[in-house]
Enzyme design. Structure first.
Site, PDB file in Angstrom:
ATOM      1  N   ASN A  65     -77.310  36.498 -27.456  1.00 44.92           N
ATOM      2  CA  ASN A  65     -77.088  35.073 -27.701  1.00 44.92           C
ATOM      3  C   ASN A  65     -76.851  34.915 -29.199  1.00 44.92           C
ATOM      4  O   ASN A  65     -77.791  34.945 -29.991  1.00 44.92           O
ATOM      5  CB  ASN A  65     -78.336  34.306 -27.236  1.00 44.92           C
ATOM      6  CG  ASN A  65     -78.207  32.811 -27.441  1.00 44.92           C
ATOM      7  OD1 ASN A  65     -77.202  32.334 -27.975  1.00 44.92           O
ATOM      8  ND2 ASN A  65     -79.222  32.082 -27.024  1.00 44.92           N
ATOM      9  N   ARG A  76     -74.314  34.964 -23.858  1.00 45.06           N
ATOM     10  CA  ARG A  76     -74.466  33.540 -23.584  1.00 45.06           C
ATOM     11  C   ARG A  76     -73.389  32.803 -24.381  1.00 45.06           C
ATOM     12  O   ARG A  76     -73.341  32.902 -25.614  1.00 45.06           O
ATOM     13  CB  ARG A  76     -75.842  33.062 -24.030  1.00 45.06           C
ATOM     14  CG  ARG A  76     -75.970  31.587 -23.810  1.00 45.06           C
ATOM     15  CD  ARG A  76     -77.212  31.045 -24.442  1.00 45.06           C
ATOM     16  NE  ARG A  76     -77.312  29.636 -24.157  1.00 45.06           N
ATOM     17  CZ  ARG A  76     -78.074  28.793 -24.826  1.00 45.06           C
ATOM     18  NH1 ARG A  76     -78.820  29.241 -25.807  1.00 45.06           N
ATOM     19  NH2 ARG A  76     -78.097  27.526 -24.519  1.00 45.06           N
ATOM     20  N   HIS A 130     -77.415  23.867 -20.618  1.00 42.64           N
ATOM     21  CA  HIS A 130     -78.628  24.481 -20.048  1.00 42.64           C
ATOM     22  C   HIS A 130     -78.393  24.925 -18.608  1.00 42.64           C
ATOM     23  O   HIS A 130     -79.337  24.992 -17.807  1.00 42.64           O
ATOM     24  CB  HIS A 130     -79.825  23.496 -20.022  1.00 42.64           C
ATOM     25  CG  HIS A 130     -80.370  23.138 -21.367  1.00 42.64           C
ATOM     26  ND1 HIS A 130     -80.784  21.859 -21.674  1.00 42.64           N
ATOM     27  CD2 HIS A 130     -80.601  23.882 -22.473  1.00 42.64           C
ATOM     28  CE1 HIS A 130     -81.238  21.824 -22.921  1.00 42.64           C
ATOM     29  NE2 HIS A 130     -81.125  23.038 -23.428  1.00 42.64           N
ATOM     30  N   ARG A 161     -82.867  15.515 -31.880  1.00 46.85           N
ATOM     31  CA  ARG A 161     -81.655  14.800 -31.426  1.00 46.85           C
ATOM     32  C   ARG A 161     -82.044  13.474 -30.771  1.00 46.85           C
ATOM     33  O   ARG A 161     -83.022  13.401 -30.028  1.00 46.85           O
ATOM     34  CB  ARG A 161     -80.894  15.645 -30.406  1.00 46.85           C
ATOM     35  CG  ARG A 161     -80.131  16.788 -31.031  1.00 46.85           C
ATOM     36  CD  ARG A 161     -79.478  17.665 -29.970  1.00 46.85           C
ATOM     37  NE  ARG A 161     -80.029  18.988 -29.991  1.00 46.85           N
ATOM     38  CZ  ARG A 161     -79.869  19.905 -29.040  1.00 46.85           C
ATOM     39  NH1 ARG A 161     -79.141  19.622 -27.979  1.00 46.85           N
ATOM     40  NH2 ARG A 161     -80.410  21.084 -29.142  1.00 46.85           N
ATOM     41  N   GLU A 196     -83.787  32.234 -18.872  1.00 45.00           N
ATOM     42  CA  GLU A 196     -82.342  32.192 -19.095  1.00 45.00           C
ATOM     43  C   GLU A 196     -81.779  33.602 -19.287  1.00 45.00           C
ATOM     44  O   GLU A 196     -80.712  33.922 -18.774  1.00 45.00           O
ATOM     45  CB  GLU A 196     -82.033  31.300 -20.311  1.00 45.00           C
ATOM     46  CG  GLU A 196     -82.302  29.832 -19.993  1.00 45.00           C
ATOM     47  CD  GLU A 196     -82.255  28.925 -21.204  1.00 45.00           C
ATOM     48  OE1 GLU A 196     -83.229  28.930 -21.981  1.00 45.00           O
ATOM     49  OE2 GLU A 196     -81.258  28.216 -21.371  1.00 45.00           O
TER      50      GLU A 196
END
Ligand code: ADP
Length: 394
Positions: free
Chosen positions: A9, A84, A173, A232, A378
């Site tokens: 990733n 990813r 996600h 965020r 993940e």
């Protein structure tokens, strides 16, 4: 094929890695190279015996960091590499073997994820140099949500913005929502029915999943839409941008920075983006922290209620991500705001299900929808999709 997969990733200055065997009992070698390109660059990870290591890599770039990672794999040679990739646009509904066409398509989507896709591409190039003979697979955060119907993915904007510029809701996600919903379908005797998922980490999103297919999700064109997150804002009035520009003379970059980096739990609490500290301070009576916790939970509940419209029936809800897996308080507060769904939380099980525990936290004898906590995986999901992609292309 050798069944271990190296999951990569790549960010602009970091590489997360995990070497994952198809045997779930085999130990994982995992770690993170960070601050790449700076004098403080370093690699941290674990050995197969569980020991932690830190290695300094002054001024290392992605390729040098990958070579250092390779040396930390204890002689285990991966059979494939799974990358990813944040944004696959509409090109990818599933993982893809990386070739020139796939690289072109990831490049073509970079306008939609200007911070992430170029870093992912740099990671692919560096990995191809270091492992020229290994098959490489791209696994997209957006792919799982490509089953959204138009009523969920279209914004009410002029059609040309969609047809010519790809402006629509994509969702993110995806590997996490896919993993936890399929895991719940396996563990629960309800099977793959209608599930609401809440991935609550530094980034947060919800999803409505029917029969293993995503039908709606809270993130949109970018990972800024939807829930309140660590830093965020999530949803704001679309008129806010013009207002801030006109009233405060803020530039687009300033507005973008405030909404992405200074808002969310951090902005509301005035203290921190870390939910552990928000909870501690809220308990101690800090007004900003109490408000941050309240807004955070209310917005999750509101999103879940809205997403339930996508499902013909509701079999259960799944909490995951650092907050979803570890905060009984957030789970309790969210479910308390949804009385009409008739969830019935087992308070003892809810309090006890933390730190990587997986389980059902509702009262077993009730007839309403179930409540599950499922630690996300993940990396494991990316390894699984990579293996599947390589095997079906052979
Ligand atoms: P990322 O999205 O970066 O992968 P994680 O999924 O690890 O992040 O989630 C990070 C969030 O999880 C942080 O807000 C952190 O405070 C929160 N978290 C971790 N442990 C706990 C805990 N015991 N209670 C509440 N929140 C927690």
């Amino acid at each position: 094929m050798n069944t271990s997969v190296l999951v990569i990733n790549c960010g602009s200055s970091s590489i997360k890695y995990a070497l994952i065997d198809s045997d779930p009992n085999a130990s994982r070698l995992a770690g993170l190279a960070e601050r790449l390109g700076s004098s403080e660059a370093c690699l941290k990870g674990n050995t197969s015996s569980g020991k932690r290591f830190t290695q300094t890599l002054p001024n290392a770039d992605h390729a040098e960091a990958l070579k250092a990672i390779l040396e930390r794999l204890e002689g285990r040679v991966p059979g494939a590499v799974g990358h990813r990739i944040v944004h696959g646009g509409e090109h990818f509904t599933q993982a893809a073997m990386i070739d020139d066409h796939v690289i072109d398509a990831i490049e073509a989507t970079a306008a939609l994820a200007p911070l992430h896709n170029p870093a992912n591409l740099a990671g692919i190039a560096a990995t191809q140099d270091v492992f020229p003979d290994l098959p490489q697979v791209a696994v997209f955060d957006t792919a799982f949500h490509q089953t959204l119907p138009p009523r969920a993915y279209r914004y009410a904007l002029p059609e040309a913005l969609y047809t010519e510029y790809g402006i629509r809701r994509y969702g993110f996600h995806g590997t996490s929502h896919a993993y936890v919903s399929q895991r719940a379908a396996t563990l629960s005797n309800r099977g793959a029915g209608g599930w609401l998922t809440a991935h609550l980490g530094n980034g947060c999103s919800t999803s409505a999943i029917w029969n293993n297919q995503s039908l709606d999700t809270s993130m949109g064109l970018t990972p800024l839409e939807g829930l309140v997150m660590g830093t965020r804002s999530g949803d704001v009035d679309p008129g806010l941008h013009a207002h801030l520009h006109r009233q405060l003379n803020w530039s687009l970059d300033e507005i973008d920075n405030v909404l992405n980096k200074q808002s969310g739990l951090l902005g509301l609490s005035g203290l921190t983006n870390d939910m552990r500290e928000v909870e501690d301070q809220a308990l101690a009576g800090h007004k900003g922290a109490k408000l941050a916790l309240e807004v955070f939970c209310y917005r999750i509940a509101k999103s879940l209620a809205a997403l339930s419209c996508a499902l013909p029936q509701l079999d259960g809800i799944i909490f995951t991500g650092g907050i979803g897996e570890n905060s009984p308080t957030v789970r309790r507060n969210v479910l308390a705001l949804l009385p009409h769904f008739r969830f019935s939380v087992d308070d003892v099980a809810n309090e006890a299900t933390i730190r990587g525990k997986e389980g059902k936290v509702d009262n077993a004898d009730h007839h309403g929808p179930e409540v599950w906590v499922i630690p996300t995986d993940e990396e494991g999901r990316i390894a699984m999709e990579t293996r599947h992609c390589v095997e079906t292309s052979e």
